[in-house]
Design an enzyme around this catalytic site. Structure first.
Site, PDB file in Angstrom:
ATOM      1  N   GLU A 140       2.573   1.485  -0.585  1.00 56.93           N
ATOM      2  CA  GLU A 140       3.762   2.110   0.009  1.00 56.93           C
ATOM      3  C   GLU A 140       4.407   3.085  -0.957  1.00 56.93           C
ATOM      4  O   GLU A 140       4.960   4.104  -0.549  1.00 56.93           O
ATOM      5  CB  GLU A 140       4.777   1.034   0.423  1.00 56.93           C
ATOM      6  CG  GLU A 140       4.320   0.177   1.603  1.00 56.93           C
ATOM      7  CD  GLU A 140       4.188   0.970   2.896  1.00 56.93           C
ATOM      8  OE1 GLU A 140       3.315   1.852   2.959  1.00 56.93           O
ATOM      9  OE2 GLU A 140       4.954   0.706   3.840  1.00 56.93           O
ATOM     10  N   THR A 192       8.602  10.784   5.991  1.00 54.24           N
ATOM     11  CA  THR A 192       9.453   9.667   5.581  1.00 54.24           C
ATOM     12  C   THR A 192      10.460  10.132   4.527  1.00 54.24           C
ATOM     13  O   THR A 192      11.632   9.766   4.559  1.00 54.24           O
ATOM     14  CB  THR A 192       8.602   8.515   5.005  1.00 54.24           C
ATOM     15  OG1 THR A 192       7.643   8.156   5.987  1.00 54.24           O
ATOM     16  CG2 THR A 192       9.460   7.312   4.681  1.00 54.24           C
TER      17      THR A 192
END
Lengths: 319, 319
Positions: A140, A192
């Site tokens: 991530e 994001t």
């Protein structure tokens, strides 16, 4: 040297935040999912192959699954207390990605978590689920710059998970009643990192109080199988008002969801996918039809999924 | 005209906020409690008497129980759909207050809630619990200027309650494992309005995220009877750092609580009372002794209670 073992797994898409639970809640869903084939090697080496339609970084350090596997191998090498079945390990990973990167459906989490869960299955469950989350969080970090766990936790545990604290990590699997989930992914790009940057760094205390009332209500509703309480709690006055600006059609779909009888819904992760939760499958089908109409009229391509809560997390596949 | 009926009730003290749940969570405890004697009259009139040691406002409008009873009578008069046992009603209330006003232990809530619950018992349960909360909130407005429900809700429902939303009111009773509670009330004055004014109007998003992770964790811990999770979730980085400055000895007591083995604790309501939750009664006794030592050394008078979670709320008394 010959490969030691092989496995194929399915890694589900995940919906982070669940409207009111920004950065702490997430849910695994049955579709879409990635398929990953992992081969255990007996030397410290990672080989990545991509058989899917979406391009993925080829270098191990830039590839989220590569980063997660690297973290796992490092733990394997550095922890003398582990009962290692082999002196050294490596992996060959073939990814057939079906969750589009940048969709807000936990594509990077599926890759990161799928790789390390598959690895752990090949290593006879050497690591705990919580450890696997920590490895996947390295993936991530490659994807978004932040070692967040709100997608990898539900991907690995299945169902709904609470990340009470990311540092130190404290994951609490939550119960949930049966849920039908409709997801639409309009083919627009929301990064994001951009979705994070537009958020204000400060929030009004009175708005935060509303938010934590709803989070507490949502958790209570999940424990009680109380669909009304779940629906009433699916409200976000902090993140959604800002982020939804980036998603055409958002408000229309949300209003229609309420009118049609969905429990509620909002932005999946940082978007642009939108999800709606329903008690009845027919409601989930109805809102799917509406979602399609909205994007047809806007002239935006989309994918739509009518699916259900995934309670298993990542599973070995019988493909 | 002669009085119609009489009742005596016990109204428990309450701990609002429960560390991480500012403005949404509250808990009823067995001690201290107020005793109230209520007589039903057959004319629209409120008479207030005080047999306790603490002075209470004598005018109905300024007295929290008076304001709550006024709201109840108004609803009685204005709602034609109610099955009224009498054409008009009034009350004579005699209060023996044992929860010191300004202690942070829900003294005004006990008066407001106690009065309307007693009235409802005399009216054969004409109103729902939620309606009684709305009447009692008028008392809270007299006390603090805000119609908040985080003390009156647990006082009426018992146990732990979540006020998911105050407007519109949505109260969710939460389960809880057995808990021992130690409360110390140092005899210093902290006005609720002052304790509110020193709070910042904005909070950092990243701090709010920690807070709602803990709130979600606390709710999950209460459902699961998971004492560890409850303890880990009892953390507040938003309100406590500011308000605890007003309470001498706070940090010492909190540190000692953790060292002794309490689950956790913090400021009760807006203070100055401090509470600690324990799994074992001995731990609750031990921290009580420590609390006493701290205030003895500081030369501050105090009351200390070692008590337990009150699961009944307001009850008719057999006194």
């Amino acid at each position: 040297m010959p490969p030691l073992k092989k496995i194929t797994i399915k890694a589900p898409a995940t919906i982070a935040n669940l409207v009111c639970g920004f950065d702490i809640l997430g849910m695994a869903i049955n579709a879409p999912f990635d398929v990953m084939h992992l081969t255990l090697l007996d030397e410290e080496r990672i080989v990545l192959k991509n058989t899917g339609i979406y391009p993925l970084p080829e270098s191990v350090a830039d590839n989220v699954a590569g980063a997660a596997l690297t973290a796992l191998i490092k733990a394997y090498e550095l922890r003398p207390e582990l009962k290692k079945p082999y002196p050294h390990i490596g992996f060959e990973l073939v990814t057939d990605k079906k969750i589009k990167p940048g969709s807000g459906l936990g594509s990077s989490a599926a890759s990161s978590a799928g790789a390390v869960v598959a690895a752990n299955l090949l290593l006879d469950d050497l690591f705990s689920k919580e450890e696997l989350v920590t490895f996947a969080m390295y993936g991530e970090k490659v994807a978004s710059g932040v070692k967040h766990a709100d997608n990898v936790a539900p991907c690995i545990y299945g169902g709904v998970t609470l990340v009470r604290s990311a540092h130190p990590l404290d994951i609490i699997p939550l119960p949930a009643p049966p849920l039908h989930i409709t997801v639409v992914h309009p083919q627009i790009e929301v990064r994001t990192s951009d979705a994070r940057q537009i958020l204000r760094k400060e929030v009004l205390l009175k708005t935060a109080i509303k938010q934590w009332g709803n989070i507490a209500g949502l958790v209570a509703g999940l424990f009680r199988n109380d669909y009304n309480l779940i629906g009433n709690s699916l409200s976000d006055e902090i993140i959604e008002p800002t982020r939804s600006i980036l998603i055409p059609g958002f408000q229309k779909i949300k209003d229609a969801g309420k009118a049609i009888g969905c429990l509620g819904g909002g932005i999946s992760g940082s978007g642009p996918s939108i999800f709606m939760l329903s008690k009845e499958e027919q409601t989930a089908q109805d809102i799917a039809g509406y979602m399609g109409d909205v994007y047809d009229k806007l002239g935006i391509d989309f994918h739509c999924y009518v699916t259900a809560l995934n309670t298993q997390g990542i599973t070995a596949s019988t493909f």
